[in-house]
Motif scaffolding. Sequence first.
Motif, PDB file in Angstrom:
ATOM      1  N   MET A  20     -16.796  29.864 -20.388  1.00  0.00           N
ATOM      2  CA  MET A  20     -15.680  30.511 -21.093  1.00  0.00           C
ATOM      3  C   MET A  20     -16.447  31.158 -22.491  1.00  0.00           C
ATOM      4  O   MET A  20     -16.231  32.185 -22.902  1.00  0.00           O
ATOM      5  N   ALA A  21     -17.476  30.804 -22.947  1.00  0.00           N
ATOM      6  CA  ALA A  21     -18.331  31.012 -24.226  1.00  0.00           C
ATOM      7  C   ALA A  21     -18.831  32.369 -23.770  1.00  0.00           C
ATOM      8  O   ALA A  21     -19.048  33.450 -24.684  1.00  0.00           O
ATOM      9  N   TYR A  22     -19.134  32.673 -22.552  1.00  0.00           N
ATOM     10  CA  TYR A  22     -20.160  33.890 -21.919  1.00  0.00           C
ATOM     11  C   TYR A  22     -18.859  35.201 -22.337  1.00  0.00           C
ATOM     12  O   TYR A  22     -19.426  36.186 -22.893  1.00  0.00           O
ATOM     13  N   HIS A  23     -17.780  34.785 -22.182  1.00  0.00           N
ATOM     14  CA  HIS A  23     -16.778  36.021 -22.689  1.00  0.00           C
ATOM     15  C   HIS A  23     -16.056  35.817 -24.007  1.00  0.00           C
ATOM     16  O   HIS A  23     -15.234  36.885 -24.388  1.00  0.00           O
ATOM     17  N   ASP A  24     -16.551  35.140 -24.857  1.00  0.00           N
ATOM     18  CA  ASP A  24     -16.107  34.866 -25.945  1.00  0.00           C
ATOM     19  C   ASP A  24     -16.980  35.465 -26.975  1.00  0.00           C
ATOM     20  O   ASP A  24     -18.224  34.859 -27.202  1.00  0.00           O
ATOM     21  N   HIS A  25     -17.127  36.810 -27.332  1.00  0.00           N
ATOM     22  CA  HIS A  25     -18.371  37.399 -28.145  1.00  0.00           C
ATOM     23  C   HIS A  25     -18.301  36.872 -29.512  1.00  0.00           C
ATOM     24  O   HIS A  25     -19.507  37.280 -30.190  1.00  0.00           O
ATOM     25  N   ASP A  26     -17.627  36.043 -29.945  1.00  0.00           N
ATOM     26  CA  ASP A  26     -17.945  35.591 -31.461  1.00  0.00           C
ATOM     27  C   ASP A  26     -18.695  34.231 -31.103  1.00  0.00           C
ATOM     28  O   ASP A  26     -19.234  33.738 -32.292  1.00  0.00           O
ATOM     29  N   VAL A  27     -19.350  33.865 -30.018  1.00  0.00           N
ATOM     30  CA  VAL A  27     -19.946  32.611 -29.874  1.00  0.00           C
ATOM     31  C   VAL A  27     -21.167  33.166 -29.373  1.00  0.00           C
ATOM     32  O   VAL A  27     -21.816  33.943 -28.718  1.00  0.00           O
ATOM     33  N   ASP A  28     -22.173  32.468 -30.093  1.00  0.00           N
ATOM     34  CA  ASP A  28     -23.612  32.655 -30.070  1.00  0.00           C
ATOM     35  C   ASP A  28     -24.192  31.896 -28.832  1.00  0.00           C
ATOM     36  O   ASP A  28     -23.806  30.692 -28.643  1.00  0.00           O
ATOM     37  N   LEU A  29     -24.892  32.607 -27.895  1.00  0.00           N
ATOM     38  CA  LEU A  29     -25.311  32.173 -26.546  1.00  0.00           C
ATOM     39  C   LEU A  29     -26.512  32.055 -26.317  1.00  0.00           C
ATOM     40  O   LEU A  29     -27.476  33.030 -26.707  1.00  0.00           O
ATOM     41  N   PRO A  31     -29.754  36.531 -30.694  1.00  0.00           N
ATOM     42  CA  PRO A  31     -29.031  37.362 -31.589  1.00  0.00           C
ATOM     43  C   PRO A  31     -27.612  37.866 -31.092  1.00  0.00           C
ATOM     44  O   PRO A  31     -27.510  38.021 -29.655  1.00  0.00           O
ATOM     45  N   ALA A  32     -27.031  38.487 -31.690  1.00  0.00           N
ATOM     46  CA  ALA A  32     -25.626  39.409 -31.238  1.00  0.00           C
ATOM     47  C   ALA A  32     -26.057  40.425 -30.012  1.00  0.00           C
ATOM     48  O   ALA A  32     -26.729  41.389 -30.794  1.00  0.00           O
ATOM     49  N   VAL A  33     -25.770  40.175 -28.815  1.00  0.00           N
ATOM     50  CA  VAL A  33     -26.276  41.057 -27.824  1.00  0.00           C
ATOM     51  C   VAL A  33     -24.637  41.277 -27.098  1.00  0.00           C
ATOM     52  O   VAL A  33     -23.873  40.508 -27.035  1.00  0.00           O
ATOM     53  N   SER A  34     -24.782  42.233 -26.536  1.00  0.00           N
ATOM     54  CA  SER A  34     -23.454  42.672 -25.487  1.00  0.00           C
ATOM     55  C   SER A  34     -23.759  41.895 -24.527  1.00  0.00           C
ATOM     56  O   SER A  34     -24.866  41.417 -23.719  1.00  0.00           O
ATOM     57  N   GLY A  80     -12.761  37.732 -23.254  1.00  0.00           N
ATOM     58  CA  GLY A  80     -11.990  36.555 -22.905  1.00  0.00           C
ATOM     59  C   GLY A  80     -11.352  36.467 -21.484  1.00  0.00           C
ATOM     60  O   GLY A  80     -12.226  36.637 -20.701  1.00  0.00           O
ATOM     61  N   ARG A  81     -10.262  36.441 -21.242  1.00  0.00           N
ATOM     62  CA  ARG A  81      -9.622  36.393 -19.817  1.00  0.00           C
ATOM     63  C   ARG A  81      -9.407  37.732 -19.481  1.00  0.00           C
ATOM     64  O   ARG A  81      -8.829  38.041 -18.498  1.00  0.00           O
ATOM     65  N   HIS A  82      -9.627  38.881 -20.116  1.00  0.00           N
ATOM     66  CA  HIS A  82      -9.132  40.163 -19.866  1.00  0.00           C
ATOM     67  C   HIS A  82     -10.467  40.892 -19.469  1.00  0.00           C
ATOM     68  O   HIS A  82     -11.428  40.852 -20.207  1.00  0.00           O
ATOM     69  N   VAL A  83     -10.425  41.933 -18.514  1.00  0.00           N
ATOM     70  CA  VAL A  83     -11.495  42.777 -18.238  1.00  0.00           C
ATOM     71  C   VAL A  83     -11.353  44.049 -19.138  1.00  0.00           C
ATOM     72  O   VAL A  83     -10.319  44.671 -19.291  1.00  0.00           O
TER      73      VAL A  83
END
Length: 145
Positions: A57-66, A70-73, A98-101
């Motif tokens: 779920m975090a992979y598709h939440d671009h506000d979460v640091d993975l 650093p902030a990467v696409s 999130g859940r949308h393409v």
Amino acid sequence: MWEQIIEAAHREFLDGGIVPIKENESFGFLVNRETLFRFKKADDVGYSSNVPTQLAMAYHDHDVDLFGLPAVSRVEVVYQLNRLETQVADIAVVARDGRHVAWSYSLLDAEPGVVELPLPVAPVEPRRAVVRPRTTGKNGSQSAS
């Protein structure tokens, strides 16, 4: 099939500026410290099949640091099988929010060469309703301002 893709990717990307990143049982590949991608199986729309773990779920939440990056696409390179699952119908780069393409780009339909991928579109803020409080006039009557 996923294991074969990951093994081939490691061999292919040995010295090409693409860094493999392993976190738990997941592999991602970082390109030029700007874009993180992973390989996934997807349905015909491009929606990857994931067990809904915190990491998935975090992979598709671009506000979460993975992975402490650093902030990467973050995108997925997905393979889509035909209806009988006997052949690969398409290979695409898919960006999700999130859940949308958000967008999808077929690699099999692409012309050879470098292709600019669509940039994410900033969400449009909905207009807020303007509510004006009622005020009481000098004579006690109410009026809207």
